[in-house]
Scaffold this active site. Structure first.
Site, PDB file in Angstrom:
ATOM      1  N   GLU A   1      -5.862 -30.395 -54.840  1.00  0.00           N
ATOM      2  CA  GLU A   1      -6.136 -29.712 -53.812  1.00  0.00           C
ATOM      3  C   GLU A   1      -5.094 -30.001 -52.821  1.00  0.00           C
ATOM      4  O   GLU A   1      -4.782 -31.025 -52.474  1.00  0.00           O
ATOM      5  CB  GLU A   1      -7.499 -30.051 -53.051  1.00  0.00           C
ATOM      6  CG  GLU A   1      -8.791 -29.774 -53.939  1.00  0.00           C
ATOM      7  CD  GLU A   1     -10.175 -30.022 -53.500  1.00  0.00           C
ATOM      8  OE1 GLU A   1     -11.167 -29.493 -53.927  1.00  0.00           O
ATOM      9  OE2 GLU A   1     -10.057 -30.873 -52.399  1.00  0.00           O
TER      10      GLU A   1
ATOM     11  N   HIS B   1     -18.617 -27.935 -52.768  1.00  0.00           N
ATOM     12  CA  HIS B   1     -18.942 -28.867 -51.421  1.00  0.00           C
ATOM     13  C   HIS B   1     -20.161 -28.857 -50.972  1.00  0.00           C
ATOM     14  O   HIS B   1     -20.961 -28.051 -50.812  1.00  0.00           O
ATOM     15  CB  HIS B   1     -18.061 -27.828 -50.368  1.00  0.00           C
ATOM     16  CG  HIS B   1     -17.536 -28.631 -49.026  1.00  0.00           C
ATOM     17  ND1 HIS B   1     -16.663 -29.482 -49.125  1.00  0.00           N
ATOM     18  CD2 HIS B   1     -18.349 -28.817 -47.889  1.00  0.00           C
ATOM     19  CE1 HIS B   1     -16.551 -29.845 -47.759  1.00  0.00           C
ATOM     20  NE2 HIS B   1     -17.583 -29.688 -47.287  1.00  0.00           N
TER      21      HIS B   1
ATOM     22  N   THR C   1     -13.095 -30.831 -45.589  1.00  0.00           N
ATOM     23  CA  THR C   1     -12.784 -29.630 -45.226  1.00  0.00           C
ATOM     24  C   THR C   1     -13.851 -28.804 -44.796  1.00  0.00           C
ATOM     25  O   THR C   1     -14.970 -28.730 -45.441  1.00  0.00           O
ATOM     26  CB  THR C   1     -12.321 -29.076 -46.649  1.00  0.00           C
ATOM     27  OG1 THR C   1     -11.230 -29.783 -47.233  1.00  0.00           O
ATOM     28  CG2 THR C   1     -11.783 -27.563 -46.760  1.00  0.00           C
TER      29      THR C   1
ATOM     30  N   ARG D   1      -5.094 -39.947 -46.191  1.00  0.00           N
ATOM     31  CA  ARG D   1      -6.144 -40.716 -45.935  1.00  0.00           C
ATOM     32  C   ARG D   1      -7.019 -41.088 -46.969  1.00  0.00           C
ATOM     33  O   ARG D   1      -7.745 -42.247 -47.010  1.00  0.00           O
ATOM     34  CB  ARG D   1      -7.257 -39.906 -45.017  1.00  0.00           C
ATOM     35  CG  ARG D   1      -8.029 -38.730 -45.743  1.00  0.00           C
ATOM     36  CD  ARG D   1      -8.983 -38.043 -44.888  1.00  0.00           C
ATOM     37  NE  ARG D   1      -8.206 -37.506 -43.547  1.00  0.00           N
ATOM     38  CZ  ARG D   1      -8.821 -36.542 -42.829  1.00  0.00           C
ATOM     39  NH1 ARG D   1     -10.293 -36.351 -43.264  1.00  0.00           N
ATOM     40  NH2 ARG D   1      -8.401 -35.975 -41.854  1.00  0.00           N
TER      41      ARG D   1
ATOM     42  N   HIS E   1      -7.469 -34.463 -53.737  1.00  0.00           N
ATOM     43  CA  HIS E   1      -7.083 -33.710 -52.538  1.00  0.00           C
ATOM     44  C   HIS E   1      -5.914 -34.615 -51.846  1.00  0.00           C
ATOM     45  O   HIS E   1      -6.163 -35.702 -51.612  1.00  0.00           O
ATOM     46  CB  HIS E   1      -8.058 -33.458 -51.728  1.00  0.00           C
ATOM     47  CG  HIS E   1      -7.753 -32.596 -50.340  1.00  0.00           C
ATOM     48  ND1 HIS E   1      -8.421 -32.289 -49.477  1.00  0.00           N
ATOM     49  CD2 HIS E   1      -6.282 -32.294 -50.188  1.00  0.00           C
ATOM     50  CE1 HIS E   1      -7.779 -31.533 -48.464  1.00  0.00           C
ATOM     51  NE2 HIS E   1      -6.670 -31.685 -48.762  1.00  0.00           N
TER      52      HIS E   1
ATOM     53  N   HIS F   1     -12.966 -40.132 -52.826  1.00  0.00           N
ATOM     54  CA  HIS F   1     -13.475 -41.175 -51.994  1.00  0.00           C
ATOM     55  C   HIS F   1     -13.560 -42.534 -52.903  1.00  0.00           C
ATOM     56  O   HIS F   1     -13.792 -43.634 -52.243  1.00  0.00           O
ATOM     57  CB  HIS F   1     -14.919 -40.560 -51.605  1.00  0.00           C
ATOM     58  CG  HIS F   1     -14.677 -39.594 -50.712  1.00  0.00           C
ATOM     59  ND1 HIS F   1     -14.090 -39.786 -49.497  1.00  0.00           N
ATOM     60  CD2 HIS F   1     -15.208 -38.344 -50.785  1.00  0.00           C
ATOM     61  CE1 HIS F   1     -13.798 -38.423 -48.996  1.00  0.00           C
ATOM     62  NE2 HIS F   1     -14.573 -37.514 -49.470  1.00  0.00           N
TER      63      HIS F   1
ATOM     64  N   GLU G   1     -12.433 -20.722 -55.370  1.00  0.00           N
ATOM     65  CA  GLU G   1     -13.506 -21.448 -55.481  1.00  0.00           C
ATOM     66  C   GLU G   1     -14.183 -21.283 -54.266  1.00  0.00           C
ATOM     67  O   GLU G   1     -13.685 -21.101 -53.104  1.00  0.00           O
ATOM     68  CB  GLU G   1     -12.918 -23.056 -55.558  1.00  0.00           C
ATOM     69  CG  GLU G   1     -14.051 -23.961 -55.257  1.00  0.00           C
ATOM     70  CD  GLU G   1     -13.611 -25.431 -55.542  1.00  0.00           C
ATOM     71  OE1 GLU G   1     -14.401 -26.351 -55.123  1.00  0.00           O
ATOM     72  OE2 GLU G   1     -12.499 -25.573 -56.068  1.00  0.00           O
TER      73      GLU G   1
ATOM     74  N   ASN H   1     -14.413 -34.843 -58.578  1.00  0.00           N
ATOM     75  CA  ASN H   1     -13.262 -35.039 -57.541  1.00  0.00           C
ATOM     76  C   ASN H   1     -13.487 -36.801 -57.065  1.00  0.00           C
ATOM     77  O   ASN H   1     -14.528 -37.231 -56.691  1.00  0.00           O
ATOM     78  CB  ASN H   1     -13.841 -34.217 -56.025  1.00  0.00           C
ATOM     79  CG  ASN H   1     -12.668 -34.540 -54.852  1.00  0.00           C
ATOM     80  OD1 ASN H   1     -12.061 -35.768 -54.653  1.00  0.00           O
ATOM     81  ND2 ASN H   1     -12.301 -33.529 -54.219  1.00  0.00           N
TER      82      ASN H   1
ATOM     83  N   ARG I   1      -3.846 -35.138 -48.894  1.00  0.00           N
ATOM     84  CA  ARG I   1      -3.859 -34.775 -47.629  1.00  0.00           C
ATOM     85  C   ARG I   1      -2.619 -35.126 -46.893  1.00  0.00           C
ATOM     86  O   ARG I   1      -2.138 -36.068 -47.302  1.00  0.00           O
ATOM     87  CB  ARG I   1      -4.942 -35.316 -46.910  1.00  0.00           C
ATOM     88  CG  ARG I   1      -6.612 -34.496 -47.091  1.00  0.00           C
ATOM     89  CD  ARG I   1      -7.517 -35.272 -46.194  1.00  0.00           C
ATOM     90  NE  ARG I   1      -8.857 -34.349 -46.412  1.00  0.00           N
ATOM     91  CZ  ARG I   1      -9.037 -33.219 -45.365  1.00  0.00           C
ATOM     92  NH1 ARG I   1      -8.086 -32.966 -44.598  1.00  0.00           N
ATOM     93  NH2 ARG I   1     -10.141 -32.738 -45.350  1.00  0.00           N
TER      94      ARG I   1
END
Length: 241
Positions: free
Chosen positions: A73, A191, A104, A52, A46, A13, A154, A10, A48
């Site tokens: 996502e 996660h 999340t 963000r 993801h 970030h 998942e 992922n 959003r």
């Protein structure tokens, strides 16, 4: 023989850091290429509602420019459905989303939202997008996912990670993975996974993929993303050996 375990990286970030100052650096698409070269099997991002981290342009570029499967996502909203249908990622993982949360915080309530989720799942599936649901390791949520006809779930590993790898939380994941597999679902997990806690999860034989992001991007500050991905890959492989 235990099946191989895929690693989805992922890259959200990387975009978080970019957005802190604006501009184009660091580039999440570049991060996706580095992860691919280091042994990632897929890229997760993801998009959003508040944008963000990842942006619409990021998702479009990932679809066009990377060779690995993209797992998008997304929240179960009309806006995100339209974007998914336009971009056509390999897979779409439906996740719960609240503006106030930092990340999340829980699994999707598939059992309580079947009526809302069913048409969305059907439209994604009809477009050739592989649909998964991000759910807690609970029987009612897994049963609901199977009833909705998704091929993948998942499992939310946050409670396991936040507990310090408690045996009880690991037991929930093992039981849920076995149940999902018996129902014909492919099982992923993710996660909060890190070098310290990934081994026992990776050893669950029913799992076919782990999605890991925040830890890898943080670790990349010290060792580089290539080295972080390779080290995670090695730990996952060792747990399966």
């Amino acid at each position: 023989m235990t099946m191989p375990l895929r690693l989805g990286v992922n890259i959200d970030h990387v975009a978080t850091i970019r957005n802190a100052r604006g501009g184009n650096h660091p580039c999440p698409i570049r991060a996706a290429h580095v992860a691919a070269a280091a042994g990632a099997d897929g890229i997760t991002a993801h998009l959003r509602e508040d944008r963000r981290h990842m942006t619409d342009a990021d998702i479009a570029r990932l679809v066009q420019e990377i060779d690995l499967p993209l797992n998008l996502e997304m929240a179960a909203t009309d806006e995100m459905l339209a974007i998914a249908l336009k971009c056509r990622p390999h897979a779409a993982c439906i996740v719960p989303e609240r503006r106030a949360e930092r990340t999340t915080e829980g699994g999707l309530d598939a059992a309580g939202q079947q009526g809302m989720l069913k048409p969305l799942v059907e439209r994604l599936r009809d477009a050739g997008i592989r649909v998964s649901l991000f759910v807690a390791p609970e029987a009612r949520q897994i049963e609901a996912a199977a009833q909705l006809g998704v091929p993948v779930i998942e499992l939310h590993t946050g409670p396991y990670a936040h507990s310090g790898g408690a045996a009880a939380e690991l037991g929930h994941l093992r039981k849920a993975a076995a149940m999902a597999k018996q129902l014909g679902l492919e099982v992923h997990a993710g996660h909060g996974l890190s070098f310290a806690n990934v081994g026992p999860v990776a050893a669950i034989p029913e799992l076919s993929e782990l999605n890991i992001g925040h830890f890898l991007i943080g670790e990349a500050l010290f060792s580089g993303l290539d080295a972080a991905v390779r080290a995670m890959r090695a730990r996952m492989d060792a747990a399966r050996a």
